[in-house]
Write a protein that holds these residues in place. Structure first.
Motif, PDB file in Angstrom:
ATOM      1  N   ARG A   4     -40.412  40.121  79.165  1.00  0.00           N
ATOM      2  CA  ARG A   4     -40.057  39.335  80.355  1.00  0.00           C
ATOM      3  C   ARG A   4     -39.103  38.205  80.000  1.00  0.00           C
ATOM      4  O   ARG A   4     -38.081  38.016  80.673  1.00  0.00           O
ATOM      5  CB  ARG A   4     -41.329  38.790  81.006  1.00  0.00           C
ATOM      6  CG  ARG A   4     -41.058  37.705  82.039  1.00  0.00           C
ATOM      7  CD  ARG A   4     -42.327  37.267  82.741  1.00  0.00           C
ATOM      8  NE  ARG A   4     -42.152  35.955  83.337  1.00  0.00           N
ATOM      9  CZ  ARG A   4     -41.437  35.710  84.428  1.00  0.00           C
ATOM     10  NH1 ARG A   4     -40.802  36.703  85.024  1.00  0.00           N
ATOM     11  NH2 ARG A   4     -41.342  34.489  84.919  1.00  0.00           N
ATOM     12  N   ILE A  31     -35.574  39.468  79.351  1.00  0.00           N
ATOM     13  CA  ILE A  31     -34.866  39.928  80.552  1.00  0.00           C
ATOM     14  C   ILE A  31     -34.470  38.742  81.419  1.00  0.00           C
ATOM     15  O   ILE A  31     -33.348  38.684  81.941  1.00  0.00           O
ATOM     16  CB  ILE A  31     -35.732  40.941  81.318  1.00  0.00           C
ATOM     17  CG1 ILE A  31     -35.803  42.251  80.527  1.00  0.00           C
ATOM     18  CG2 ILE A  31     -35.182  41.184  82.722  1.00  0.00           C
ATOM     19  CD1 ILE A  31     -36.696  43.309  81.137  1.00  0.00           C
ATOM     20  N   PHE A  37     -28.842  44.056  89.320  1.00  0.00           N
ATOM     21  CA  PHE A  37     -29.414  44.883  88.263  1.00  0.00           C
ATOM     22  C   PHE A  37     -28.543  44.825  87.024  1.00  0.00           C
ATOM     23  O   PHE A  37     -27.329  44.611  87.098  1.00  0.00           O
ATOM     24  CB  PHE A  37     -29.605  46.330  88.717  1.00  0.00           C
ATOM     25  CG  PHE A  37     -28.322  47.104  88.901  1.00  0.00           C
ATOM     26  CD1 PHE A  37     -27.803  47.863  87.860  1.00  0.00           C
ATOM     27  CD2 PHE A  37     -27.650  47.080  90.108  1.00  0.00           C
ATOM     28  CE1 PHE A  37     -26.629  48.576  88.018  1.00  0.00           C
ATOM     29  CE2 PHE A  37     -26.472  47.788  90.272  1.00  0.00           C
ATOM     30  CZ  PHE A  37     -25.964  48.545  89.232  1.00  0.00           C
ATOM     31  N   SER A  70     -31.659  45.837  73.647  1.00  0.00           N
ATOM     32  CA  SER A  70     -33.096  45.589  73.512  1.00  0.00           C
ATOM     33  C   SER A  70     -33.642  46.489  72.417  1.00  0.00           C
ATOM     34  O   SER A  70     -33.392  47.698  72.423  1.00  0.00           O
ATOM     35  CB  SER A  70     -33.826  45.869  74.830  1.00  0.00           C
ATOM     36  OG  SER A  70     -35.231  45.809  74.649  1.00  0.00           O
ATOM     37  N   TYR A  99     -32.184  52.754  81.275  1.00  0.00           N
ATOM     38  CA  TYR A  99     -33.132  51.766  81.770  1.00  0.00           C
ATOM     39  C   TYR A  99     -32.376  50.653  82.480  1.00  0.00           C
ATOM     40  O   TYR A  99     -31.236  50.332  82.143  1.00  0.00           O
ATOM     41  CB  TYR A  99     -34.030  51.217  80.656  1.00  0.00           C
ATOM     42  CG  TYR A  99     -33.326  50.618  79.463  1.00  0.00           C
ATOM     43  CD1 TYR A  99     -32.954  49.274  79.435  1.00  0.00           C
ATOM     44  CD2 TYR A  99     -33.048  51.400  78.336  1.00  0.00           C
ATOM     45  CE1 TYR A  99     -32.320  48.720  78.329  1.00  0.00           C
ATOM     46  CE2 TYR A  99     -32.418  50.855  77.225  1.00  0.00           C
ATOM     47  CZ  TYR A  99     -32.053  49.516  77.230  1.00  0.00           C
ATOM     48  OH  TYR A  99     -31.432  48.975  76.137  1.00  0.00           O
ATOM     49  N   SER A 100     -33.014  50.092  83.495  1.00  0.00           N
ATOM     50  CA  SER A 100     -32.397  49.056  84.310  1.00  0.00           C
ATOM     51  C   SER A 100     -33.445  48.031  84.700  1.00  0.00           C
ATOM     52  O   SER A 100     -34.606  48.381  84.957  1.00  0.00           O
ATOM     53  CB  SER A 100     -31.780  49.648  85.592  1.00  0.00           C
ATOM     54  OG  SER A 100     -30.869  50.683  85.311  1.00  0.00           O
ATOM     55  N   ALA A 101     -33.028  46.760  84.764  1.00  0.00           N
ATOM     56  CA  ALA A 101     -33.872  45.698  85.302  1.00  0.00           C
ATOM     57  C   ALA A 101     -33.294  45.277  86.642  1.00  0.00           C
ATOM     58  O   ALA A 101     -32.073  45.128  86.783  1.00  0.00           O
ATOM     59  CB  ALA A 101     -33.933  44.515  84.347  1.00  0.00           C
ATOM     60  N   ASN A 115     -41.875  52.474  86.193  1.00  0.00           N
ATOM     61  CA  ASN A 115     -41.549  51.222  86.860  1.00  0.00           C
ATOM     62  C   ASN A 115     -42.539  50.172  86.389  1.00  0.00           C
ATOM     63  O   ASN A 115     -43.752  50.344  86.523  1.00  0.00           O
ATOM     64  CB  ASN A 115     -41.644  51.408  88.382  1.00  0.00           C
ATOM     65  CG  ASN A 115     -41.036  50.260  89.139  1.00  0.00           C
ATOM     66  OD1 ASN A 115     -40.094  49.642  88.685  1.00  0.00           O
ATOM     67  ND2 ASN A 115     -41.587  49.970  90.307  1.00  0.00           N
ATOM     68  N   LEU A 132     -42.569  42.686  86.236  1.00  0.00           N
ATOM     69  CA  LEU A 132     -42.460  41.689  85.192  1.00  0.00           C
ATOM     70  C   LEU A 132     -42.457  40.238  85.688  1.00  0.00           C
ATOM     71  O   LEU A 132     -42.187  39.328  84.906  1.00  0.00           O
ATOM     72  CB  LEU A 132     -41.193  41.938  84.360  1.00  0.00           C
ATOM     73  CG  LEU A 132     -41.263  43.141  83.424  1.00  0.00           C
ATOM     74  CD1 LEU A 132     -39.912  43.412  82.781  1.00  0.00           C
ATOM     75  CD2 LEU A 132     -42.329  42.925  82.347  1.00  0.00           C
ATOM     76  N   ILE A 162     -38.934  40.748  89.590  1.00  0.00           N
ATOM     77  CA  ILE A 162     -38.177  41.544  88.621  1.00  0.00           C
ATOM     78  C   ILE A 162     -39.005  42.765  88.232  1.00  0.00           C
ATOM     79  O   ILE A 162     -40.200  42.652  87.957  1.00  0.00           O
ATOM     80  CB  ILE A 162     -37.830  40.726  87.361  1.00  0.00           C
ATOM     81  CG1 ILE A 162     -36.810  39.635  87.695  1.00  0.00           C
ATOM     82  CG2 ILE A 162     -37.290  41.630  86.256  1.00  0.00           C
ATOM     83  CD1 ILE A 162     -36.447  38.761  86.514  1.00  0.00           C
ATOM     84  N   ASN A 163     -38.373  43.907  88.253  1.00  0.00           N
ATOM     85  CA  ASN A 163     -39.018  45.101  87.711  1.00  0.00           C
ATOM     86  C   ASN A 163     -38.064  45.816  86.761  1.00  0.00           C
ATOM     87  O   ASN A 163     -36.839  45.699  86.875  1.00  0.00           O
ATOM     88  CB  ASN A 163     -39.486  46.057  88.816  1.00  0.00           C
ATOM     89  CG  ASN A 163     -38.351  46.721  89.548  1.00  0.00           C
ATOM     90  OD1 ASN A 163     -37.711  46.102  90.403  1.00  0.00           O
ATOM     91  ND2 ASN A 163     -38.085  47.995  89.240  1.00  0.00           N
ATOM     92  N   LEU A 164     -38.636  46.493  85.813  1.00  0.00           N
ATOM     93  CA  LEU A 164     -37.884  47.265  84.823  1.00  0.00           C
ATOM     94  C   LEU A 164     -38.157  48.736  85.068  1.00  0.00           C
ATOM     95  O   LEU A 164     -39.312  49.144  85.193  1.00  0.00           O
ATOM     96  CB  LEU A 164     -38.316  46.875  83.414  1.00  0.00           C
ATOM     97  CG  LEU A 164     -37.703  47.665  82.256  1.00  0.00           C
ATOM     98  CD1 LEU A 164     -36.214  47.375  82.131  1.00  0.00           C
ATOM     99  CD2 LEU A 164     -38.418  47.344  80.947  1.00  0.00           C
TER     100      LEU A 164
END
Length: 233
Positions: A45, A48, A67, A73, A99-101, A122, A125, A209-211
């Motif tokens: 977290r 990001i 995004f 990472s 992957y995307s945030a 999903n 975060l 926020i989600n990843l």
């Protein structure tokens, strides 16, 4: 940071998690609460939230959902590798292809769409203390999946997907609520949407926020995007 021999994931009955995926047809998902260890989730977290990509890309623009994709990472590929080992019947033969945030700067959701991949993980975060309405902020899965030959622009655009789902649904949907460090692994071909939300906002730390981690056969993934490659030149 965990040592090389430590696990990034919290212990659970992983076989039961795989069974849940098959038992939840026609949606096909498994809910993995407290997915990461406290230390790993906090580290991910923080990285990001502090990522400079938010500012470099479009933080000053009008987009309500920002995004960043495939940012640097070391933790994310390690988490994906451990998930593959823990869920061999679902992810064992696939790769982490993208992957995307996502950061929701305003408290509206994300329209109906499907993902490019076989599975999406999903992960939420933003701590629950910033979620002002715990009944909101999750995601809804619909009882419709994209066709295997459906082009990307037809299953990743809310304008096209909303009528597509309305025409094919049998009226079934399932809502999975928001919870910090909750992972939801689901069939990426299942149409889904991010629900309305009410987060404190005002800063990256308090926006939702989600990843999203996407697993797929790498060549199949490339084939789906190949037709659009010329738009990037």
């Amino acid at each position: 940071m965990p040592t090389l021999s430590a696990s990034y994931l919290t212990p659970r009955d992983w076989a039961a998690a795989e069974r849940q995926f098959y038992d939840t047809r026609p949606f096909n998902f498994t809910t993995l609460d407290d997915l990461l260890t406290e230390e790993s989730c906090g580290e991910l977290r923080d990285a990001i939230v502090a990522n400079k990509g938010w500012g470099f890309l479009n933080v000053a623009a009008k987009e309500r959902v920002l995004f960043i994709r495939n940012f640097s990472s070391t933790l994310i590929p390690d988490v994906a590798g451990e998930l593959k080992a823990k869920l061999p019947n679902l992810l064992g033969n696939l790769e982490l292809v993208e992957y995307s945030a996502f950061m929701n700067r305003e408290n509206d959701g994300l329209g109906i769409h499907s993902d490019n991949g076989q599975f999406t993980l999903n992960l939420y975060l933003t701590p629950d203390e910033f979620n002002l309405d715990p009944a909101t902020g999750g995601m809804t899965l619909f009882d419709v999946k994209r066709a295997s030959d459906q082009p990307l622009h037809e299953f990743n655009s809310a304008e096209r997907c909303t009528p597509y789902v309305r025409e094919r649904t049998r009226g079934q949907a399932v809502m999975i609520g928001y919870k910090y460090n909750r992972g939801i692994l689901f069939d990426a071909s299942t149409f889904h949407a991010a629900d309305r939300m009410r987060f404190r906002g005002g800063h990256a730390r308090s926006h939702r926020i989600n990843l999203a981690l996407r697993f797929d056969d790498r060549q199949a993934f490339r084939n789906r995007v190949a037709a659009y490659s010329h738009f990037n030149h």
